[in-house]
Design a protein around this motif. Structure first.
Motif, PDB file in Angstrom:
ATOM      1  N   HIS A  25      22.657 -14.173 -17.755  1.00 31.16           N
ATOM      2  CA  HIS A  25      21.823 -13.239 -16.994  1.00 31.16           C
ATOM      3  C   HIS A  25      21.279 -13.897 -15.726  1.00 31.16           C
ATOM      4  CE1 HIS A  25      18.657 -10.313 -16.094  1.00 31.16           C
ATOM      5  NE2 HIS A  25      17.787 -11.294 -16.132  1.00 31.16           N
ATOM      6  N   ASP A  26      20.839 -15.156 -15.848  1.00 33.21           N
ATOM      7  CA  ASP A  26      20.247 -15.873 -14.719  1.00 33.21           C
ATOM      8  C   ASP A  26      21.260 -16.183 -13.618  1.00 33.21           C
ATOM      9  OD1 ASP A  26      17.804 -15.823 -15.971  1.00 33.21           O
ATOM     10  OD2 ASP A  26      17.937 -17.865 -16.761  1.00 33.21           O
ATOM     11  N   LYS A  28      23.264 -14.133 -12.354  1.00 31.91           N
ATOM     12  CA  LYS A  28      23.334 -12.945 -11.482  1.00 31.91           C
ATOM     13  C   LYS A  28      24.770 -12.683 -11.007  1.00 31.91           C
ATOM     14  CE  LYS A  28      18.599 -13.712  -9.827  1.00 31.91           C
ATOM     15  NZ  LYS A  28      17.990 -12.841 -10.827  1.00 31.91           N
ATOM     16  N   ASN A  31      27.034  -8.732  -9.889  1.00 29.51           N
ATOM     17  CA  ASN A  31      27.518  -8.191  -8.613  1.00 29.51           C
ATOM     18  C   ASN A  31      29.023  -8.417  -8.448  1.00 29.51           C
ATOM     19  OD1 ASN A  31      27.129 -11.013  -8.365  1.00 29.51           O
ATOM     20  ND2 ASN A  31      27.063 -10.861  -6.131  1.00 29.51           N
ATOM     21  N   SER A  56      21.349  -7.312 -16.884  1.00 31.88           N
ATOM     22  CA  SER A  56      22.608  -7.708 -16.238  1.00 31.88           C
ATOM     23  C   SER A  56      23.820  -7.101 -16.951  1.00 31.88           C
ATOM     24  CB  SER A  56      22.748  -9.233 -16.234  1.00 31.88           C
ATOM     25  OG  SER A  56      21.775  -9.832 -15.433  1.00 31.88           O
TER      26      SER A  56
END
Length: 276
Positions: A25-26, A28, A31, A56
């Motif tokens: 999750h960290d 990111k 995208n 996420s």
């Protein structure tokens, strides 16, 4: 954007799973693609005591095996379950204990964007275990190459496009060795370099005896190829022994014949035992 389903087998180690998902999750990386999580609970005896929720991931699903079947068969069960779905483009298989590093998931996704039709394996270039275990692992790779003709530098950590997954989903070898099945039946492969991570909690669960079994299971997916290779080598050996050492022909021949027969029997026995 493409959808990536991340398959993670778990047995009791829920704390490590939360660490892994938090680290993913960290990063990111949502995208780069839509991320979905499939957790295969291998009939854990310890209950999950809190909800798994990270924004996420567009979907987090847990399915539980009816009995404890082990890491490899849990992956195979998960793949069979996913084969009936059409909600992802790529499957990423990884351990949940930290030894498959979450930052390399990003590298797998980036490589899949670069080469969208290929299966991408995480090839180990560095390990974190003891010197003895590292040496044992190198011997495992040498033995596998000698007996099968395949240099297998990867484990279960990889990214597979849906079309390649469809090639192996009904293959019995999938329940024997996931990495062996991929090595043998999926031809369009590329790789990323991978460093074996350190477990989030507790020591590694891979012992020397488990490594031997792991090695034999991989080789058993090539059992017919091994039989042919050993038979040819034995024929050459017996011809040379007969030509140069006629007086001790049987004395030199019988131990090698027994060793070959034992190897072949063991591979076929393991295959039949683990494919049911």
């Amino acid at each position: 954007m493409k959808t990536y389903k991340i398959l993670i087998p778990v047995f009791n180690d829920w704390a490590s799973l939360f660490n892994l998902l938090s680290n993913l999750h960290d990063l990111k990386i949502d995208n780069l693609g839509h991320l979905k999580i499939l957790i295969i609970d291998d009939c854990s005896t310890e209950l999950l005591d809190k909800k798994i929720e990270f924004h996420s991931f567009t979907d987090i699903e847990i399915i539980k095996n009816s009995k404890n079947v082990g890491h490899g068969k849990s992956i195979a069960n998960g793949i069979n379950y996913l084969s009936k779905k059409n909600d992802f483009d790529y499957l990423i298989v990884m351990d949940g204990d930290g030894e498959d590093r979450p930052e390399e998931v990003k590298e797998l996704i980036l490589k899949s964007i670069e080469i969208p039709s290929a299966t991408i394996t995480a090839n180990r270039i560095k390990r974190s275990e003891s010197t003895f275990f590292k040496l044992s692992y190198h011997l495992h790779k040498i033995l596998t190459l000698a007996l099968t003709g395949y240099s297998i530098k990867f484990g279960n950590f990889m990214c597979i496009p849906k079309q390649d997954l469809n090639l192996i989903v009904s293959n019995k070898n999938l329940f024997i060795s996931f990495s062996g099945t991929v090595a043998k039946f999926i031809k369009n492969k590329t790789d990323i370099p991978s460093i074996r991570g350190v477990r989030y909690h507790g020591p590694t669960k891979m012992s020397f005896l488990k490594l031997i079994r792991h090695s034999l299971l991989i080789i058993s997916t090539f059992r017919k190829e091994v039989t042919i290779r050993l038979s040819i080598l034995f024929l050459i050996y017996s011809t040379l022994i007969f030509y140069f050492f006629k007086n001790t022909f049987l004395l030199l021949l019988l131990p090698v014949a027994a060793a070959n027969a034992l190897i072949i029997f063991t591979l076929f026995f393991l295959y039949e035992k683990n494919s049911s």
